[in-house]
Design a protein around this motif. Structure first.
Motif, PDB file in Angstrom:
ATOM      1  N   GLU A   1     -19.257  -2.983  30.633  1.00  0.00           N
ATOM      2  CA  GLU A   1     -18.768  -3.458  29.410  1.00  0.00           C
ATOM      3  C   GLU A   1     -19.413  -4.463  28.867  1.00  0.00           C
ATOM      4  OE1 GLU A   1     -15.658  -2.602  27.953  1.00  0.00           O
ATOM      5  OE2 GLU A   1     -16.201  -0.933  28.978  1.00  0.00           O
ATOM      6  N   PHE A   2     -20.028  -5.415  29.786  1.00  0.00           N
ATOM      7  CA  PHE A   2     -21.163  -6.483  29.509  1.00  0.00           C
ATOM      8  C   PHE A   2     -22.309  -6.117  28.627  1.00  0.00           C
ATOM      9  CE2 PHE A   2     -19.117  -9.065  33.192  1.00  0.00           C
ATOM     10  CZ  PHE A   2     -17.956  -9.300  32.574  1.00  0.00           C
ATOM     11  N   ALA A   3     -22.884  -4.899  29.273  1.00  0.00           N
ATOM     12  CA  ALA A   3     -24.022  -4.191  28.816  1.00  0.00           C
ATOM     13  C   ALA A   3     -23.566  -3.674  27.361  1.00  0.00           C
ATOM     14  CB  ALA A   3     -24.439  -3.046  29.755  1.00  0.00           C
ATOM     15  N   ALA A   4     -22.427  -3.065  27.057  1.00  0.00           N
ATOM     16  CA  ALA A   4     -22.058  -2.697  25.973  1.00  0.00           C
ATOM     17  C   ALA A   4     -21.843  -3.851  24.877  1.00  0.00           C
ATOM     18  CB  ALA A   4     -20.793  -2.003  25.839  1.00  0.00           C
ATOM     19  N   LEU A   5     -21.498  -5.034  25.310  1.00  0.00           N
ATOM     20  CA  LEU A   5     -21.496  -6.264  24.399  1.00  0.00           C
ATOM     21  C   LEU A   5     -22.640  -6.707  24.201  1.00  0.00           C
ATOM     22  CD1 LEU A   5     -18.590  -8.846  25.794  1.00  0.00           C
ATOM     23  CD2 LEU A   5     -18.964  -7.709  23.501  1.00  0.00           C
ATOM     24  N   VAL A   6     -23.720  -6.831  24.900  1.00  0.00           N
ATOM     25  CA  VAL A   6     -25.247  -7.144  24.623  1.00  0.00           C
ATOM     26  C   VAL A   6     -25.687  -6.248  23.449  1.00  0.00           C
ATOM     27  CG1 VAL A   6     -27.342  -7.336  25.666  1.00  0.00           C
ATOM     28  CG2 VAL A   6     -25.697  -8.259  26.836  1.00  0.00           C
ATOM     29  N   ALA A   7     -25.551  -5.028  23.855  1.00  0.00           N
ATOM     30  CA  ALA A   7     -26.036  -3.983  22.982  1.00  0.00           C
ATOM     31  C   ALA A   7     -25.479  -4.046  21.433  1.00  0.00           C
ATOM     32  CB  ALA A   7     -26.004  -2.401  23.306  1.00  0.00           C
ATOM     33  N   TRP A   8     -24.062  -4.368  21.321  1.00  0.00           N
ATOM     34  CA  TRP A   8     -23.423  -4.592  20.047  1.00  0.00           C
ATOM     35  C   TRP A   8     -24.091  -6.103  19.472  1.00  0.00           C
ATOM     36  CZ3 TRP A   8     -20.140  -8.749  18.960  1.00  0.00           C
ATOM     37  CH2 TRP A   8     -19.489  -8.786  17.909  1.00  0.00           C
ATOM     38  N   GLY A   9     -24.101  -6.929  20.205  1.00  0.00           N
ATOM     39  CA  GLY A   9     -24.586  -8.159  19.316  1.00  0.00           C
ATOM     40  C   GLY A   9     -25.935  -8.034  19.235  1.00  0.00           C
ATOM     41  N   SER A  10     -26.619  -7.192  19.637  1.00  0.00           N
ATOM     42  CA  SER A  10     -28.041  -7.054  19.192  1.00  0.00           C
ATOM     43  C   SER A  10     -28.164  -6.305  17.925  1.00  0.00           C
ATOM     44  CB  SER A  10     -29.058  -6.399  20.167  1.00  0.00           C
ATOM     45  OG  SER A  10     -28.454  -4.972  20.114  1.00  0.00           O
ATOM     46  N   GLN A  11     -27.007  -5.649  17.226  1.00  0.00           N
ATOM     47  CA  GLN A  11     -27.134  -4.874  16.049  1.00  0.00           C
ATOM     48  C   GLN A  11     -26.853  -5.857  14.884  1.00  0.00           C
ATOM     49  OE1 GLN A  11     -27.908  -1.671  16.064  1.00  0.00           O
ATOM     50  NE2 GLN A  11     -28.516  -1.936  18.120  1.00  0.00           N
ATOM     51  N   PRO A  12     -27.351  -5.591  13.632  1.00  0.00           N
ATOM     52  CA  PRO A  12     -26.936  -6.229  12.529  1.00  0.00           C
ATOM     53  C   PRO A  12     -25.381  -5.958  12.344  1.00  0.00           C
ATOM     54  CG  PRO A  12     -28.275  -4.347  11.988  1.00  0.00           C
ATOM     55  CD  PRO A  12     -28.491  -4.647  13.289  1.00  0.00           C
ATOM     56  N   PRO A  13     -24.697  -7.033  11.919  1.00  0.00           N
ATOM     57  CA  PRO A  13     -23.295  -6.785  11.660  1.00  0.00           C
ATOM     58  C   PRO A  13     -23.216  -5.715  10.327  1.00  0.00           C
ATOM     59  CG  PRO A  13     -24.084  -8.967  10.313  1.00  0.00           C
ATOM     60  CD  PRO A  13     -25.299  -8.364  11.429  1.00  0.00           C
ATOM     61  N   LYS A  14     -22.255  -4.885  10.449  1.00  0.00           N
ATOM     62  CA  LYS A  14     -21.787  -3.875   9.466  1.00  0.00           C
ATOM     63  C   LYS A  14     -21.163  -4.412   8.283  1.00  0.00           C
ATOM     64  CE  LYS A  14     -21.370  -0.150  12.915  1.00  0.00           C
ATOM     65  NZ  LYS A  14     -20.215   0.750  13.553  1.00  0.00           N
ATOM     66  N   VAL A  15     -21.643  -4.006   7.240  1.00  0.00           N
ATOM     67  CA  VAL A  15     -20.918  -4.417   5.844  1.00  0.00           C
ATOM     68  C   VAL A  15     -19.741  -3.520   5.664  1.00  0.00           C
ATOM     69  CG1 VAL A  15     -21.282  -4.491   3.374  1.00  0.00           C
ATOM     70  CG2 VAL A  15     -23.289  -5.058   5.163  1.00  0.00           C
ATOM     71  N   ARG A  16     -18.464  -4.348   5.567  1.00  0.00           N
ATOM     72  CA  ARG A  16     -17.382  -3.367   5.473  1.00  0.00           C
ATOM     73  C   ARG A  16     -17.187  -2.964   3.779  1.00  0.00           C
ATOM     74  NH1 ARG A  16     -12.639  -3.595   8.374  1.00  0.00           N
ATOM     75  NH2 ARG A  16     -13.447  -5.703   9.491  1.00  0.00           N
ATOM     76  N   PRO A  17     -17.071  -1.797   3.798  1.00  0.00           N
ATOM     77  CA  PRO A  17     -16.952  -1.345   2.293  1.00  0.00           C
ATOM     78  C   PRO A  17     -15.569  -1.706   1.866  1.00  0.00           C
ATOM     79  CG  PRO A  17     -16.455   0.510   4.051  1.00  0.00           C
ATOM     80  CD  PRO A  17     -16.875  -0.442   4.741  1.00  0.00           C
ATOM     81  N   GLU A  18     -15.585  -1.939   0.428  1.00  0.00           N
ATOM     82  CA  GLU A  18     -14.309  -2.344  -0.327  1.00  0.00           C
ATOM     83  C   GLU A  18     -13.576  -3.398   0.413  1.00  0.00           C
ATOM     84  OE1 GLU A  18     -13.211   1.208  -3.185  1.00  0.00           O
ATOM     85  OE2 GLU A  18     -12.657   1.299  -1.077  1.00  0.00           O
ATOM     86  N   PRO A  19     -14.127  -4.845   0.946  1.00  0.00           N
ATOM     87  CA  PRO A  19     -13.356  -5.679   1.674  1.00  0.00           C
ATOM     88  C   PRO A  19     -12.034  -6.191   0.909  1.00  0.00           C
ATOM     89  CG  PRO A  19     -15.261  -6.558   0.580  1.00  0.00           C
ATOM     90  CD  PRO A  19     -15.450  -5.041   0.339  1.00  0.00           C
ATOM     91  N   TRP A  20     -11.897  -6.003  -0.488  1.00  0.00           N
ATOM     92  CA  TRP A  20     -10.850  -6.459  -1.204  1.00  0.00           C
ATOM     93  C   TRP A  20      -9.781  -5.734  -0.721  1.00  0.00           C
ATOM     94  CZ3 TRP A  20      -8.188  -2.841  -3.959  1.00  0.00           C
ATOM     95  CH2 TRP A  20      -9.115  -1.782  -4.244  1.00  0.00           C
ATOM     96  N   ARG A  21      -9.706  -4.650  -0.072  1.00  0.00           N
ATOM     97  CA  ARG A  21      -8.694  -3.844   0.531  1.00  0.00           C
ATOM     98  C   ARG A  21      -7.917  -4.496   1.708  1.00  0.00           C
ATOM     99  NH1 ARG A  21      -7.529   1.018  -1.873  1.00  0.00           N
ATOM    100  NH2 ARG A  21      -9.641   2.002  -3.181  1.00  0.00           N
ATOM    101  N   ARG A  22      -8.532  -5.292   2.020  1.00  0.00           N
ATOM    102  CA  ARG A  22      -7.878  -6.107   3.342  1.00  0.00           C
ATOM    103  C   ARG A  22      -7.090  -7.440   2.857  1.00  0.00           C
ATOM    104  NH1 ARG A  22      -9.460  -5.021   8.183  1.00  0.00           N
ATOM    105  NH2 ARG A  22      -9.107  -7.129   9.032  1.00  0.00           N
ATOM    106  N   THR A  23      -6.908  -7.526   1.641  1.00  0.00           N
ATOM    107  CA  THR A  23      -6.009  -8.616   1.050  1.00  0.00           C
ATOM    108  C   THR A  23      -4.697  -8.791   1.445  1.00  0.00           C
ATOM    109  OG1 THR A  23      -7.392  -8.668  -0.735  1.00  0.00           O
ATOM    110  CG2 THR A  23      -5.318  -9.884  -0.985  1.00  0.00           C
ATOM    111  N   SER A  24      -4.223  -9.731   2.309  1.00  0.00           N
ATOM    112  CA  SER A  24      -3.058  -9.539   2.961  1.00  0.00           C
ATOM    113  C   SER A  24      -1.837  -9.466   2.001  1.00  0.00           C
ATOM    114  CB  SER A  24      -2.621 -10.914   3.743  1.00  0.00           C
ATOM    115  OG  SER A  24      -1.319 -10.979   4.089  1.00  0.00           O
TER     116      SER A  24
END
Length: 416
Positions: free
Chosen positions: A208-231
């Protein structure tokens, strides 16, 4: 693969007979924030000469600022003491990263801090996440204060956790709070590591920790159509009304980014939804809506009205279209759309719940709910342990998760 049967008993120091001891000040005192190149160079030298794991934490200004950048970085290491670093004067902290690159980093809830640390050039090569370790060990309360109290016998105050850390100068009490967040983190790591070893789960944690390290080394994903998350957007009916949500969301986002202010402080989501539903056409109607009565919101009335007008003028072919859903439908629709798949999902969920309980860990840490839904909705053409294992690995499941689940999930996927 299975772990020895865990118990509810936790290996660790006995709590104080009089209850937990309040931790009110760092043992070495509260250091002044590092804000000059010379002071940073001294910290780099000090931490390079330290020994053992390095405890790291970061404070952001969520709810106050637009960006999720770190406004304070805290570190502690044996032989190095504690350092509080104000990252604002520096382009990055790459020199500090190099000084501690070869050691294990100890964080609590690492996924929250890894992105803002990466922005500063701080990326762990090995880490230990005390929150995740506690989940794997079967603890019900996994907050830092709860674990420190239960395992180390000290109580931590968390009343500054939601503070505006972009404040300058930072109050002394806030700095003390920040220093205490890393004061006992390595001690907590050691107790949790012992508990994981006792339960036979240390290999699980390592994966699990190795997976976290790998995840943290990747550039953040750009969420498509972020406005759809409006509460509250689920209340907005029709594509024209959704276009109003989109127009107001992007108008707000532009202002929030320019001001470096949290979007909700510029205009609440509830106000966006209200305006999208009622489509006010003049300032009086707009300002009568909930959420538009604040002075700063009223000053921007022309911007909100222009956004609504733009959405009103859009041709039909420019209106929002339903997003392409990558994955199965919501589970509550399965019984109607595919009763056989719904039955498969019920059987697979039962396997996960039963296996998680047997190994004393949360079901969501045994396997992500999305992975089980995808597996049940579209199982392999030829169902075998090999094909099910390959499918789970394709969803990102770690080896320990596959080993615990594959045999029973294979049976569950087959027709009863």
């Amino acid at each position: 693969m299975s772990a020895p049967a865990p118990t509810s008993d936790v290996v660790g120091p006995d709590p104080s007979p009089g209850g937990p001891v309040p931790l009110i000040a760092p043992r070495d005192g509260t250091p002044a924030p590092v804000a000059t190149a010379q002071a940073l160079a001294e910290v780099v030298t000090r931490f390079a000469a330290g020994s053992g794991p390095v405890a790291i934490d970061a404070e952001r200004a969520s709810g106050y600022r637009y960006s999720q950048r770190a406004y304070l970085v805290q570190l502690r290491r044996a032989g190095s003491g504690t350092a509080l670093i104000d990252p604002l004067p520096f382009d990055d902290l790459a020199s500090l990263d190099a000084a501690v690159a070869d050691t294990e980093w100890v964080l609590h809830a690492a996924s929250q801090d890894l992105p803002c640390l990466a922005d500063l050039g701080l990326r762990p090569r090995r880490l230990f996440d005390t929150e995740l370790a506690a989940r794997l060990a079967g603890f019900e309360r996994v907050g830092l204060a709860a674990l420190t109290e239960a395992l180390l016998g000290f109580s931590l105050e968390k009343h500054h956790s939601a503070a505006d850390w972009s404040t300058r100068p930072l109050p002394e009490s806030w700095l003390t709070y920040a220093a205490l967040d890393v004061e006992l983190l390595v001690d907590l790591r050691d107790v949790l590591a012992g508990e994981l070893e006792r339960q036979g789960k240390q290999r699980w944690a390592a994966e699990e920790f190795a997976a976290l390290v790998a995840w943290g080394s990747q550039p953040p994903k750009v969420r498509p159509e972020p406005w759809r998350r409006t509460s509250g957007i689920h209340r907005v009916r029709g594509t024209r009304a959704q276009a109003r949500v989109r127009a107001l969301w992007y108008a707000r986002d532009e202002i929030a980014a320019r001001r470096d202010s949290a979007p909700g402080r510029v205009l609440p989501d509830s106000a966006i939804v209200a305006a999208a539903e009622l489509d006010p056409r003049d300032e009086r109607a707009l300002l009568a809506l909930p959420g538009f009565n604040g002075r700063s919101v009223r000053r921007l009335a022309r911007i909100w009205l222009d956004a609504l007008h733009a959405a009103r003028e859009l041709p039909d072919d420019a209106l929002p279209v339903s997003p392409v859903v990558d994955g199965p439908p919501p589970p509550h629709r399965w019984a109607e759309r595919d009763p056989v798949a719904a039955a498969r999902l019920a059987r697979c969920r039962e396997v996960v719940i039963r296996t998680a309980a047997a190994n004393v860990l949360p079901p969501e840490n045994l396997i992500t709910p999305d992975s089980i839904r995808r597996l049940a909705w579209t199982p392999p053409d030829e169902i075998s342990e090999e094909s099910v294992a390959a499918t789970l690995r394709g969803f990102g499941a770690r080896a320990w998760q596959v080993a615990l689940l594959v045999a029973e999930l294979t049976i569950a996927l087959r027709d009863p």
